[in-house]
Design a protein around this motif. Structure first.
Motif, PDB file in Angstrom:
ATOM      1  N   ASN A  96      82.423 -27.813 -41.964  1.00 51.36           N
ATOM      2  CA  ASN A  96      83.022 -26.602 -41.408  1.00 51.36           C
ATOM      3  C   ASN A  96      84.457 -26.429 -41.926  1.00 51.36           C
ATOM      4  O   ASN A  96      85.412 -26.904 -41.323  1.00 51.36           O
ATOM      5  N   GLN A 110      97.865 -28.112 -47.279  1.00 52.11           N
ATOM      6  CA  GLN A 110      97.384 -28.857 -46.105  1.00 52.11           C
ATOM      7  C   GLN A 110      95.913 -28.536 -45.818  1.00 52.11           C
ATOM      8  O   GLN A 110      95.107 -29.427 -45.555  1.00 52.11           O
ATOM      9  N   SER A 113      93.685 -30.254 -48.412  1.00 52.26           N
ATOM     10  CA  SER A 113      93.436 -31.686 -48.230  1.00 52.26           C
ATOM     11  C   SER A 113      92.591 -31.944 -46.992  1.00 52.26           C
ATOM     12  O   SER A 113      91.767 -32.850 -46.971  1.00 52.26           O
ATOM     13  N   LYS A 114      92.749 -31.091 -45.974  1.00 47.07           N
ATOM     14  CA  LYS A 114      91.883 -31.240 -44.799  1.00 47.07           C
ATOM     15  C   LYS A 114      90.429 -30.940 -45.176  1.00 47.07           C
ATOM     16  O   LYS A 114      89.510 -31.672 -44.787  1.00 47.07           O
ATOM     17  N   GLU A 117      88.865 -33.823 -46.878  1.00 47.81           N
ATOM     18  CA  GLU A 117      88.500 -34.912 -45.959  1.00 47.81           C
ATOM     19  C   GLU A 117      87.256 -34.571 -45.140  1.00 47.81           C
ATOM     20  O   GLU A 117      86.387 -35.404 -44.944  1.00 47.81           O
ATOM     21  N   ILE A 649      77.672 -41.919 -37.862  1.00 43.20           N
ATOM     22  CA  ILE A 649      78.963 -41.557 -37.283  1.00 43.20           C
ATOM     23  C   ILE A 649      80.072 -42.495 -37.759  1.00 43.20           C
ATOM     24  O   ILE A 649      81.174 -42.058 -38.095  1.00 43.20           O
ATOM     25  N   PHE A 650      79.758 -43.789 -37.830  1.00 46.61           N
ATOM     26  CA  PHE A 650      80.777 -44.717 -38.325  1.00 46.61           C
ATOM     27  C   PHE A 650      81.164 -44.367 -39.767  1.00 46.61           C
ATOM     28  O   PHE A 650      82.337 -44.380 -40.128  1.00 46.61           O
ATOM     29  N   GLU A 652      81.033 -41.472 -41.102  1.00 44.10           N
ATOM     30  CA  GLU A 652      81.802 -40.237 -41.048  1.00 44.10           C
ATOM     31  C   GLU A 652      83.264 -40.541 -40.664  1.00 44.10           C
ATOM     32  O   GLU A 652      84.203 -40.049 -41.293  1.00 44.10           O
ATOM     33  N   VAL A 653      83.421 -41.385 -39.661  1.00 41.44           N
ATOM     34  CA  VAL A 653      84.769 -41.717 -39.179  1.00 41.44           C
ATOM     35  C   VAL A 653      85.546 -42.466 -40.260  1.00 41.44           C
ATOM     36  O   VAL A 653      86.725 -42.188 -40.506  1.00 41.44           O
ATOM     37  N   MET A 654      84.856 -43.401 -40.918  1.00 43.35           N
ATOM     38  CA  MET A 654      85.550 -44.231 -41.893  1.00 43.35           C
ATOM     39  C   MET A 654      85.996 -43.437 -43.117  1.00 43.35           C
ATOM     40  O   MET A 654      86.934 -43.829 -43.810  1.00 43.35           O
ATOM     41  N   LEU A 656      87.149 -40.399 -43.001  1.00 45.95           N
ATOM     42  CA  LEU A 656      88.159 -39.385 -42.651  1.00 45.95           C
ATOM     43  C   LEU A 656      89.566 -39.799 -43.102  1.00 45.95           C
ATOM     44  O   LEU A 656      89.910 -40.963 -43.011  1.00 45.95           O
TER      45      LEU A 656
ATOM     46  N   LYS B   8      97.651 -38.396 -38.164  1.00 42.17           N
ATOM     47  CA  LYS B   8      96.236 -38.033 -38.295  1.00 42.17           C
ATOM     48  C   LYS B   8      95.573 -38.192 -36.937  1.00 42.17           C
ATOM     49  O   LYS B   8      95.715 -39.232 -36.291  1.00 42.17           O
ATOM     50  N   TYR B  19      83.334 -28.165 -29.595  1.00 44.18           N
ATOM     51  CA  TYR B  19      83.147 -27.752 -30.984  1.00 44.18           C
ATOM     52  C   TYR B  19      83.077 -26.233 -31.063  1.00 44.18           C
ATOM     53  O   TYR B  19      83.680 -25.607 -31.932  1.00 44.18           O
ATOM     54  N   PRO B  34      97.357 -28.752 -38.775  1.00 45.30           N
ATOM     55  CA  PRO B  34      96.198 -29.161 -39.581  1.00 45.30           C
ATOM     56  C   PRO B  34      95.919 -30.662 -39.514  1.00 45.30           C
ATOM     57  O   PRO B  34      95.225 -31.197 -40.354  1.00 45.30           O
ATOM     58  N   ARG B  37      91.000 -33.964 -37.337  1.00 40.79           N
ATOM     59  CA  ARG B  37      89.703 -34.046 -38.014  1.00 40.79           C
ATOM     60  C   ARG B  37      88.642 -34.138 -36.928  1.00 40.79           C
ATOM     61  O   ARG B  37      88.704 -35.050 -36.094  1.00 40.79           O
ATOM     62  N   VAL B  39      84.947 -34.688 -35.361  1.00 40.04           N
ATOM     63  CA  VAL B  39      83.627 -35.299 -35.523  1.00 40.04           C
ATOM     64  C   VAL B  39      82.722 -34.692 -34.454  1.00 40.04           C
ATOM     65  O   VAL B  39      82.994 -34.799 -33.266  1.00 40.04           O
ATOM     66  N   PHE B  51      83.689 -45.904 -31.467  1.00 37.76           N
ATOM     67  CA  PHE B  51      84.094 -44.854 -32.414  1.00 37.76           C
ATOM     68  C   PHE B  51      85.619 -44.700 -32.369  1.00 37.76           C
ATOM     69  O   PHE B  51      86.283 -44.541 -33.388  1.00 37.76           O
ATOM     70  N   LYS B  54      87.252 -47.582 -33.996  1.00 34.63           N
ATOM     71  CA  LYS B  54      87.065 -47.514 -35.449  1.00 34.63           C
ATOM     72  C   LYS B  54      88.033 -46.506 -36.056  1.00 34.63           C
ATOM     73  O   LYS B  54      88.653 -46.758 -37.091  1.00 34.63           O
ATOM     74  N   LYS B  58      90.914 -47.266 -38.739  1.00 35.51           N
ATOM     75  CA  LYS B  58      90.868 -46.687 -40.086  1.00 35.51           C
ATOM     76  C   LYS B  58      91.989 -45.691 -40.325  1.00 35.51           C
ATOM     77  O   LYS B  58      91.897 -44.851 -41.206  1.00 35.51           O
TER      78      LYS B  58
END
Lengths: 656, 149
Positions: A96, A110, A113-114, A117, A649-650, A652-654, A656, B8, B19, B34, B37, B39, B51, B54, B58
């Motif tokens: 999205n 900005q 780059s978003k 990611e 999901i992990f 996806e998170v990792m 980001l 971040k 969402y 901005p 992020r 999920v 999550f 994590k 990260k």
């Protein structure tokens, strides 16, 4: 090896003006696993979709990420495109970068780059997507309607009218519900019996409708399309197949002084009885607790009087188990227990009655044949005081809500009283007059202007007896003065409340209810007739206080939902459901507790000799709605949710 | 640090309420920081504390968990489970050494695009004040130096 295709959409200028798509494409092209990365003005357009399809075929892509708008917008579009190109539609993710990136940020670097990611993290997710198949479940195209009031009857007739089988279950000996107790109905003043009885007869005669009276739903198992329902039918002690409804037995029954429930105690009935003259089915029942034969072993006068041997003292209650695809709940309401209003003297003074009593008094088929008479001495009252909101909108009495129908029926009562008794004097204490509805405000105006109902704005503090009159002490807030009215009769507009056993019933069939016990709809505005449990629908006053027009419209709406479900033989569902890894499941049942849908059961694991090895959790995909609460609950990481797995999901998170 | 610190923020949100609320912020063209992020998950009930850990491990400087308002959960009760879990997890945070301010829990409905935008701005500002979350990286270094045995 993953071969992911990334498609970056410009959405005209919507994305491209804020996200440098060139940089995005370049950055993603170098990402491990990305086979092809393309950009285009509108990927949702026909040529855009063709590009995606061609890429899938030419590069044998294993996954697709479309960096464009919200998945809530075009996920379906691109899933279809993937399927058409031979890729499993669940190997797609939408990044999205419009609603949640280009539209909300003003700095291009900005936003770019978003966007990178976001897209990168979904590439990592899609690499771990699994091929899923929509779940199909067969649909038993037979509906159960619980409750035989006007809402239940309407729903049953609509479903049966479209050619589907219906079983209509009613716990009283006759269908008809509260509407059969009413005299005339607002705002047209047509007689309730006259418009209801034809519907009742139509229902029982309909070839597609099986009416089960004197019966209750005991157990509901299963899920949408596949419910198994246990229905218990009490013994009537009268053979339904033989009885002609001649009423000889009722005439002869020697036990005559039983308070008649249908008439709210305003008259008496016999031990063998039909609740009211127009009962459907017109077959009497024996009240076992009051019958002389059941009490003393002697009598059987009804048996002797019956010329066709329909009386059967040996009859037993029966339990039937029937399969259904959908359930419509139309269990109706009760009126509030008026004993909470001690100050109004209900139960102490015979002439303080509820609105429903007044309905019986005004009804042509009622105990007074339609004459308004005082229950105490049978005299016609000269002055009647009506107290609105006797219960409703009174948090101190436990009812915060407006019962919706009382303003209208009180106006109607005043009218009926004026029509039946010339020189009538009716005083109505009210808080507000709420008369929203077609012809409703005109109706209350008519009561005031033509039938001279005297409306006093204020509450009543006390009702007490003095010199044979009921003194109603209240306040007229418009005049700012206390008032006392000497009345001959007081009518309380009692609140509509849920059935006393509504909460237990809701738990039994697995639907939600509010603080009062009214059943919860899936969404108050947009899904008003569905419940949170798929395949179970609501209509009538069991959901909230309602008048007849609203109950009937909601019943037809519920029927439409049922027929929509029955239009297919198989039901296709999103495969986002949980599944248990049986090898690691320790059987702690934490997930069973967490599941809001009772979708998780205990399953036995046996060896080849049939010996029990262990018990594990097992998800019924038909019931699972895919919230994933169980996954998070699982202590041994044994349960996972398709489409949103831990791995996905992990990853996806990792990224980001 | 010469450059201003850009935090971040990783947001775990349910697809039905927050969402959709974030989408609404987009369709309403509301502007916000901005730094977030998102999920997407079916329900806050699906959001595991793991999550959150994590994400912090990260490189996230703050984490947001947001779903439907109490009583509005599409799945009836997932948000209640999430809330209960958060209560327990919060007690555990002290033990792990993660400051509680790094994690935010909120309800944002599908109609609250403006609330979403405001909240993101707020969290971004607050996180900027808190500075980067480095405890994990420091811990990582400690582990690496001790990994000889």
């Amino acid at each position: 090896m993953a071969k992911i295709g990334v498609f970056v959409c410009h959405c005209g200028e919507n994305i491209a003006s804020k996200v440098d798509t060139g940089i995005l494409v370049k950055s993603l092209s170098d990402h491990p696993g990305v086979e092809i990365c393309q950009e285009y003005k509108y990927f949702c357009s026909d040529p855009g979709q063709e590009t995606v399809k061609r890429a899938i075929r030419e590069h044998n892509l294993t996954g697709v990420v479309v960096a464009a708008c919200s998945p809530r917008m075009h996920e379906t579009t691109f899933r279809k495109a993937c399927a058409e190109a031979g890729l499993n539609p669940y190997m797609l993710e939408l990044a999205n970068i419009r609603e949640q990136c280009s539209w909300v940020h003003s700095e291009k670097d900005q936003a770019t780059s978003k966007a990178i990611e976001i897209t990168r993290s979904l590439v990592e997710k899609v690499k771990r997507n699994n091929e899923l198949k929509p779940i199909s479940v067969p649909v038993t195209r037979r509906a159960l309607v619980i409750g035989g009031g006007i809402a239940g009857i309407q729903a049953a007739l609509d479903i049966a009218g479209a050619g589907r089988e219906v079983v209509l279950v009613e716990r009283e000996p006759s269908i008809g519900g509260h509407m059969s107790q009413l005299s005339e109905t607002f705002p047209t003043l047509d007689c309730s019996q006259c418009i209801l009885t034809p519907r009742m007869v139509e229902a029982i005669q309909h070839p597609k409708i099986t009416v089960m009276t004197y019966s209750e739903v005991e157990e509901v198992d299963g899920y949408i399309g596949n419910f198994t329902v246990k229905i218990r039918t009490k013994a009537r002690y009268v053979d339904m197949s033989k009885c002609t409804g001649c009423g000889d037995c009722i005439q002869k029954c020697p036990v005559k002084k039983i308070s008649n429930e249908f008439e709210l105690g305003l008259s008496n009935r016999t031990a063998i009885y039909t609740p009211f003259a127009q009962a459907v089915p017109n077959v009497p029942v024996i009240d076992k607790s009051r019958c002389t034969y059941f009490k003393n072993g002697k009598c059987k006068i009804c048996e002797k009087s019956c010329q066709i041997d329909a009386i059967d003292f040996e009859q037993q209650e029966s339990v039937e188990t029937i399969e259904f695809g959908a359930i419509v709940v139309a269990t109706g309401f009760q009126i509030q227990d008026t004993s909470v209003y001690g100050e109004y003297g209900y139960g102490k003074y015979k002439d303080v009655i509820t609105g429903l009593h007044f309905e019986r008094l005004a009804s042509a088929s009622g105990p007074t044949a339609g004459k308004i008479q005082r229950p105490s001495d049978g005299k016609e009252p000269e002055t009647v005081v009506f107290i609105q909101c006797a219960g409703s909108r009174d948090p101190s009495k436990g009812v915060k809500y407006c019962s919706k129908i009382c303003c209208m029926y009180t106006a109607k009562h005043a009218m009926l009283y004026a029509h039946k008794h010339h020189g009538s004097n009716s005083k109505i204490f009210y808080m507000d007059i709420r008369a929203a509805g077609k012809g409703y405000d005109e109706f209350t105006r008519r009561a005031i202007e033509e039938d001279e109902a005297d409306y006093l704005r204020g509450r009543v503090s006390k009702v007490f007896e003095e010199n044979g009159k009921l003194i109603v002490r209240g306040v007229d807030t418009l005049l700012g003065k206390p008032v006392e009215v000497a009345a001959d009769m007081v009518v309380l507009a009692t609140a509509m409340t849920p059935q006393p056993d509504a909460k237990q019933f809701a738990k039994r069939i697995g639907i939600g209810y509010d603080e009062y016990g009214f059943f919860n709809e899936a969404h108050l505005k947009l899904r008003p007739v569905e419940t949170a449990k798929a395949g179970i629908y609501l209509c009538g006053a069991c959901q909230s206080p309602k008048d007849i027009p609203d109950s009937v419209s909601q019943a037809s709406a519920a029927a439409a939902k049922v027929l929509g479900l029955f239009s297919r033989e198989q039901l296709e569902r999103e495969p986002v459901v949980a599944a248990v890894g049986e090898s690691t499941c320790a059987g702690c049942w934490g997930c069973v507790y967490a599941c809001p849908y009772n979708a998780i059961e205990q399953k036995d694991i046996r060896d080849r000799n049939g010996n029990l090895v262990k018990q594990v959790a097992s998800v019924n995909p038909g019931l699972c709605q895919g919230c994933g609460t169980c996954v998070t609950f699982c202590r041994s990481n044994s349960i996972d949710l398709a489409g949103f797995t831990e791995k996905q999901i992990f990853a996806e998170v990792m990224a980001l | 640090m010469s450059e201003p610190f850009e935090p971040k923020i990783v947001a775990f949100v349910c697809t039905y309420c927050t969402y959709a609320g974030a989408d609404l912020a987009g369709t309403s063209r509301l502007k916000y920081a901005p730094n977030v992020r998102i999920v997407r998950l079916p329900c806050t009930g699906r959001i595991s504390p793991m999550f959150i850990l994590k994400a912090l491990q990260k490189g996230a400087d703050s984490v947001l968990v947001s779903g439907c308002h109490p009583g509005d959960c599409h799945f009836t009760a997932g948000n209640y489970h999430a809330r209960r879990r958060w209560t327990v997890f919060r007690a555990l945070l002290a033990f792990t050494g993660i400051p509680e301010e790094r994690i935010r829990f909120s309800w944002v409905s599908a109609a609250e695009g403006a609330k979403f935008a405001e909240m993101i701005n707020e969290i971004t500002d607050e996180t900027r004040k808190l500075g980067p979350f480095t405890q994990y990286q420091e811990l990582q270094k400690v582990i690496e130096t001790q990994s000889s045995y």
